[in-house]
Enzyme design. Sequence first.
Site, PDB file in Angstrom:
ATOM      1  N   ARG A   1      15.738  38.068  20.110  1.00  0.00           N
ATOM      2  CA  ARG A   1      14.471  38.605  19.575  1.00  0.00           C
ATOM      3  C   ARG A   1      13.440  38.388  20.667  1.00  0.00           C
ATOM      4  NH1 ARG A   1      11.535  37.757  13.813  1.00  0.00           N
ATOM      5  NH2 ARG A   1      13.076  39.352  13.391  1.00  0.00           N
TER       6      ARG A   1
ATOM      7  N   HIS B   1      13.690  47.543  15.413  1.00  0.00           N
ATOM      8  CA  HIS B   1      14.282  46.449  14.626  1.00  0.00           C
ATOM      9  C   HIS B   1      15.520  47.010  13.902  1.00  0.00           C
ATOM     10  CE1 HIS B   1      14.691  42.742  12.705  1.00  0.00           C
ATOM     11  NE2 HIS B   1      13.632  42.701  11.914  1.00  0.00           N
TER      12      HIS B   1
ATOM     13  N   GLN C   1      17.395  45.267  10.787  1.00  0.00           N
ATOM     14  CA  GLN C   1      16.664  45.378   9.519  1.00  0.00           C
ATOM     15  C   GLN C   1      16.960  46.705   8.836  1.00  0.00           C
ATOM     16  OE1 GLN C   1      14.457  43.076   7.948  1.00  0.00           O
ATOM     17  NE2 GLN C   1      14.906  44.526   6.318  1.00  0.00           N
TER      18      GLN C   1
ATOM     19  N   ASP D   1       5.084  47.807   5.648  1.00  0.00           N
ATOM     20  CA  ASP D   1       5.281  46.601   6.458  1.00  0.00           C
ATOM     21  C   ASP D   1       3.907  45.975   6.671  1.00  0.00           C
ATOM     22  OD1 ASP D   1       6.460  44.648   7.996  1.00  0.00           O
ATOM     23  OD2 ASP D   1       6.905  45.938   9.704  1.00  0.00           O
TER      24      ASP D   1
ATOM     25  N   CYS E   1      10.325  44.712   4.723  1.00  0.00           N
ATOM     26  CA  CYS E   1      11.290  43.862   5.439  1.00  0.00           C
ATOM     27  C   CYS E   1      10.933  42.384   5.375  1.00  0.00           C
ATOM     28  CB  CYS E   1      11.435  44.336   6.874  1.00  0.00           C
ATOM     29  SG  CYS E   1       9.961  44.085   7.895  1.00  0.00           S
TER      30      CYS E   1
ATOM     31  N   ARG F   1      20.663  41.505   5.153  1.00  0.00           N
ATOM     32  CA  ARG F   1      20.631  41.176   6.586  1.00  0.00           C
ATOM     33  C   ARG F   1      21.876  40.351   6.938  1.00  0.00           C
ATOM     34  NH1 ARG F   1      15.790  40.953   9.351  1.00  0.00           N
ATOM     35  NH2 ARG F   1      17.160  40.561  11.131  1.00  0.00           N
TER      36      ARG F   1
HETATM   37  N1   CP Z   1      12.372  40.892   8.555  1.00  0.00           N
HETATM   38  C1   CP Z   1      12.523  39.975   9.532  1.00  0.00           C
HETATM   39  O1   CP Z   1      13.012  40.266  10.643  1.00  0.00           O
HETATM   40  O2   CP Z   1      12.156  38.716   9.158  1.00  0.00           O
HETATM   41  P1   CP Z   1      11.940  37.477  10.154  1.00  0.00           P
HETATM   42  O3   CP Z   1      10.792  37.826  11.069  1.00  0.00           O
HETATM   43  O4   CP Z   1      11.642  36.313   9.247  1.00  0.00           O
HETATM   44  O5   CP Z   1      13.214  37.282  10.934  1.00  0.00           O
END
Ligand code: CP
Length: 301
Positions: A107, A134, A137, A218, A259, A287
């Site tokens: 990430r 992403h 997700q 979001d 998400c 997930r």
């Molecule tokens: N939706 C998501 O990626 O959550 P986090 O940022 O908690 O990993």
Amino acid sequence: MTHFLDIHTTPQSDLRDIISNARDMKNARAGMSKGTLDADQPLAGQMVALIFEKPSTRTRVSFDVGVRQMGGQTMVLSGADMQLGHGETIADTARVLSRYVDLIMIRTFEEQTLLDMAEYATVPVINGLTNRTHPCQIMADIMTFEEHNGPIKGKKVVWSGDGNNVFASFAHAAKQFDFELVFTGPETLDPERALDGLYTTVRDPHEAVKGADLVVTDTWVSMHDPQSARERRHNQLRGYQVNDDLMAKAKGDALFMHCLPAHRDDEATSSVMDGKHSVIFDEAENRLHVQKAIMRHCLSK
Ligand code: CP
């Protein structure tokens, strides 16, 4: 080398196989206790590096648990604590990590960091979020939609709010999974031009959600946005809040997704998030299942 970098760069048949395998693995575990490991242990003896240059709850825990369920081990690394955060190149980091581990999930901020990691690593690399996309997700979201309302092909999905990185992966998915995607939000927060042609824009959110099978939003201020932009973004996006009035204009069986993490009563009201349309915690659970399928996919080729 099979990386999982983005939805639009993964063949359609592979995307479908991943969702199908995720569903099978989820079903197979349904009758088992939470502590029971997956029977075939496909990651036995394997080490997975989970690199985070940004905060995370869902991505971190779901990857960590997923690897363990499949018999592997994880090493969670903070970008700031690595030499990466002190000037070592991505290329050198990728080459070194590849000597120790069997899979890398990262990430990060810039998409180029992910692409460099994939170019120089000699083990598969998975995109756990960049400023641009992403994909894990949205794979979980497709799986969740189909669990509740059947095939997503031909369905109408409406995104209300900021045209951010999560929207970008929805746009890639719209082409790969063949659904209609509508963006409703202020012109100042339109998605990036590279996504043109993958969605249509309807500025009035009440018009946009008419006949929607899925409404998605979001957070109004993403992790990579400066906090100084907070007030301006709230002013721009207030009219795009997903509330009961807006959801009532969608189809009666429409789903609501977010998400997470959410800022309750900003981008969506608690009444929607906890209401009959909401599948937000199924998204979070999926997930785990879909990422297990993605890891199997990467390691099986
Ligand atoms: N939706 C998501 O990626 O959550 P986090 O940022 O908690 O990993």
